[in-house]
Design a protein around this motif. Sequence first.
Motif, PDB file in Angstrom:
ATOM      1  N   GLU A 241       0.854  -1.171   0.000  1.00 58.59           N
ATOM      2  CA  GLU A 241       0.000   0.000   0.000  1.00 58.59           C
ATOM      3  C   GLU A 241       0.892   1.224   0.000  1.00 58.59           C
ATOM      4  OE1 GLU A 241      -2.406   0.282   3.528  1.00 58.59           O
ATOM      5  OE2 GLU A 241      -0.712  -0.003   4.851  1.00 58.59           O
ATOM      6  N   GLU A 242       0.415   2.279  -0.630  1.00 63.41           N
ATOM      7  CA  GLU A 242       1.176   3.515  -0.662  1.00 63.41           C
ATOM      8  C   GLU A 242       0.938   4.249   0.647  1.00 63.41           C
ATOM      9  OE1 GLU A 242       1.664   7.554  -3.347  1.00 63.41           O
ATOM     10  OE2 GLU A 242       0.148   6.076  -3.865  1.00 63.41           O
TER      11      GLU A 242
ATOM     12  N   ALA B 123       5.384   9.014   8.563  1.00 63.51           N
ATOM     13  CA  ALA B 123       4.193   9.053   9.425  1.00 63.51           C
ATOM     14  C   ALA B 123       3.830   7.652   9.900  1.00 63.51           C
ATOM     15  CB  ALA B 123       3.014   9.683   8.676  1.00 63.51           C
ATOM     16  N   GLU B 124       3.986   6.664   9.030  1.00 63.44           N
ATOM     17  CA  GLU B 124       3.676   5.285   9.399  1.00 63.44           C
ATOM     18  C   GLU B 124       4.636   4.781  10.469  1.00 63.44           C
ATOM     19  OE1 GLU B 124       1.407   1.680   9.019  1.00 63.44           O
ATOM     20  OE2 GLU B 124       1.046   3.798   8.696  1.00 63.44           O
TER      21      GLU B 124
END
Length: 129
Positions: A9-10, A15-16
């Motif tokens: 997933e993009e 942030a992730e």
Amino acid sequence: MSHQVLGVEEVNTAAEALRIAEFAKFKPAYYLEEINEIQINGSSWRMLASVDIENSEEDHFLAVMDKWTLSAETIIPPVERTVVDDLTKRQEPSHNGADLGLVNSHIRRTLIPKRKGKDCWLEEDVVVS
């Protein structure tokens, strides 16, 4: 040895990484084999889990809360998966234009156990205020 990609997933990886770091701090206490009764607005409720929350960025905390609510299997070991039967926003919260995720929501969900022959499905009403 070759590796196959099963899913991608993009995402904003910075942030992730912050979200994952905050999620790793989330260590709830479970009350699955005992009754831990609390009172809310004069009604008796059975608390199934609780957690101490340290100071963190609000959006990171809200992302962890959303993850817990929509994917309980990530923190409740006996749960195989979470089925969201209904999700209703009571009103759109306003907080400096920030997305508050599931705040002010009512979620009806079903937790599907890993041990289907021993454990029952658990239907829950989750109110996020």
